[in-house]
Design a protein around this motif. Structure first.
Motif, PDB file in Angstrom:
ATOM      1  N   GLU A  64      26.476  32.548  -7.081  1.00 33.24           N
ATOM      2  CA  GLU A  64      27.375  32.963  -6.542  1.00 33.24           C
ATOM      3  C   GLU A  64      26.204  32.108  -5.711  1.00 33.24           C
ATOM      4  OE1 GLU A  64      25.753  35.107  -7.734  1.00 33.24           O
ATOM      5  OE2 GLU A  64      27.079  36.332  -8.948  1.00 33.24           O
ATOM      6  N   TYR A  65      24.972  31.617  -5.466  1.00 35.46           N
ATOM      7  CA  TYR A  65      24.722  30.695  -4.012  1.00 35.46           C
ATOM      8  C   TYR A  65      25.449  29.476  -4.730  1.00 35.46           C
ATOM      9  CZ  TYR A  65      21.764  34.889  -2.877  1.00 35.46           C
ATOM     10  OH  TYR A  65      20.411  35.424  -2.449  1.00 35.46           O
ATOM     11  N   ASP A  66      25.590  29.102  -5.331  1.00 35.21           N
ATOM     12  CA  ASP A  66      25.535  27.657  -5.788  1.00 35.21           C
ATOM     13  C   ASP A  66      27.701  27.363  -5.774  1.00 35.21           C
ATOM     14  OD1 ASP A  66      25.183  24.492  -6.786  1.00 35.21           O
ATOM     15  OD2 ASP A  66      26.700  25.551  -8.684  1.00 35.21           O
TER      16      ASP A  66
ATOM     17  N   ARG B  95      24.116  20.657  -2.444  1.00 34.01           N
ATOM     18  CA  ARG B  95      23.719  21.952  -3.259  1.00 34.01           C
ATOM     19  C   ARG B  95      22.390  21.853  -3.402  1.00 34.01           C
ATOM     20  NH1 ARG B  95      28.580  20.860  -5.739  1.00 34.01           N
ATOM     21  NH2 ARG B  95      28.000  21.521  -7.884  1.00 34.01           N
TER      22      ARG B  95
ATOM     23  N   VAL C 201      20.059  24.109  -1.700  1.00 32.48           N
ATOM     24  CA  VAL C 201      20.674  25.364  -2.072  1.00 32.48           C
ATOM     25  C   VAL C 201      19.921  25.765  -2.981  1.00 32.48           C
ATOM     26  CG1 VAL C 201      22.026  26.853  -3.944  1.00 32.48           C
ATOM     27  CG2 VAL C 201      23.318  26.174  -1.180  1.00 32.48           C
ATOM     28  N   THR C 202      19.757  25.103  -4.006  1.00 33.35           N
ATOM     29  CA  THR C 202      18.699  25.402  -5.496  1.00 33.35           C
ATOM     30  C   THR C 202      17.305  24.904  -5.190  1.00 33.35           C
ATOM     31  OG1 THR C 202      20.531  23.889  -7.106  1.00 33.35           O
ATOM     32  CG2 THR C 202      18.418  24.114  -8.096  1.00 33.35           C
TER      33      THR C 202
ATOM     34  N   LEU D 145      15.340  27.272  -3.299  1.00 35.70           N
ATOM     35  CA  LEU D 145      15.172  28.290  -4.254  1.00 35.70           C
ATOM     36  C   LEU D 145      14.876  28.144  -4.917  1.00 35.70           C
ATOM     37  CD1 LEU D 145      18.617  30.218  -4.058  1.00 35.70           C
ATOM     38  CD2 LEU D 145      16.942  30.516  -2.570  1.00 35.70           C
TER      39      LEU D 145
END
Length: 293
Positions: free
Chosen positions: A187-189, A202, A206-207, A210
């Motif tokens: 869902e984050y991506d 991203r 994001v990735t 995390l």
């Protein structure tokens, strides 16, 4: 009305400390004591007493500094390439392409191959009469072939060892990163895509943040194992491409000098621990400092 009695704290049960005893014994027996013994052996003089004679002999050996250079070159080249390949493979696998299960097992197969076996496989490719020279001859590119592993061509020796290490050990980083990606919610991506983030944005914002804990573990393990890369280089180049871990073998088994071998081993231990500390500090999560925010 009588005041309620406060429950007595009593004595804390020692259960948590008892549970730590097996791991403590394991660390002391298999790491702490050998490390202390190795340090003492490295400063033992042949005639008795302690001193820096073994360190001086180690530093004066003509193969020591080339071994330091080759080891650092191998780490500086191999580690970034392995992480780039492993992250790319892990992200491709996360996209669930067709035959993704086959790709996973194909990319993980080298993890089950021993170092020496991997070195022999690539020796059959880069040898003077190996598959690569045979292919070049069949294509009409070279009639006599090329001496890829000759001491006169250090660049191609390094290239052969790098390629063999990439094939052999990238799967370890790949498995760790796949495990890390599996616990990151998609869902984050997807939310970043909705707001118009590009693939690179991203990945960067994001990735990778995390994935930091998995990257930290993989970096530490892979760097320590890179310092121990011996069998692949030994099978491919022998003594033409010395490495630090190979020097410990030479001093201990060939020259029958465990004191100098321990001195070389202590160099590897010190650099490995320093590198691990740098990784832990550089990849520490923001806010995990013990300070109030």
């Amino acid at each position: 009305m009588a005041a309620a009695k406060k429950p007595s704290r009593g004595i804390r049960p020692p259960t948590p400390y008892l549970l730590l005893i097996p791991s403590t014994i394991f660390i002391l027996a298999l790491f702490a004591w050998p490390a202390v013994r190795g340090m003492l052996t490295s400063v033992e003089n042949p005639g008795g007493g302690f001193g820096w004679e073994n360190v001086r002999r180690m530093a004066a050996d003509p193969s020591f500094w080339p071994a330091v250079r080759n080891t650092l070159l191998l780490i500086v080249i191999v580690i970034p390439l392995q992480f780039a390949l492993a992250i790319t493979m892990a992200l491709l696998l996360r996209a669930r392409p067709r035959l993704s299960g086959f790709y996973f097992y194909a990319w993980a197969v080298p993890l089950a191959v021993s170092d020496l076996a991997a070195g022999l496989v690539w020796l059959s490719i880069f040898a003077d009469q190996g598959y690569l020279n045979s292919l070049l001859h069949d294509l009409g590119i070279s009639d006599s072939g090329y001496e890829w592993l000759s001491y006169q061509h250090p660049a191609t020796m390094l290239m052969a060892v790098v390629i063999a290490e990439l094939w052999r050990a990238t799967s370890l980083v790949f498995i760790i990163l796949v495990g890390g990606l599996s616990v990151i919610p998609k869902e984050y991506d997807e939310a970043a895509q909705v707001f118009g983030a590009t693939l690179w944005q991203r990945l960067r914002h994001v990735t990778l943040p995390l994935l930091r804990p998995s990257i930290q573990v993989a970096l530490i393990l892979r760097t320590i194992l890179a310092f121990q890369a011996f069998a692949v280089a030994q099978a491919l180049t022998g003594r033409n491409f010395p490495l630090l871990i190979g020097e410990t073998y030479q001093w201990y088994s060939v020259r029958q000098n465990p004191q100098v071998a321990s001195a070389v081993a202590m160099v590897i231990l010190a650099v490995s621990m320093f590198t691990a500390a740098v990784y832990l500090r550089a990849l520490r999560r923001p806010g995990v400092t013990g300070e109030a925010r």
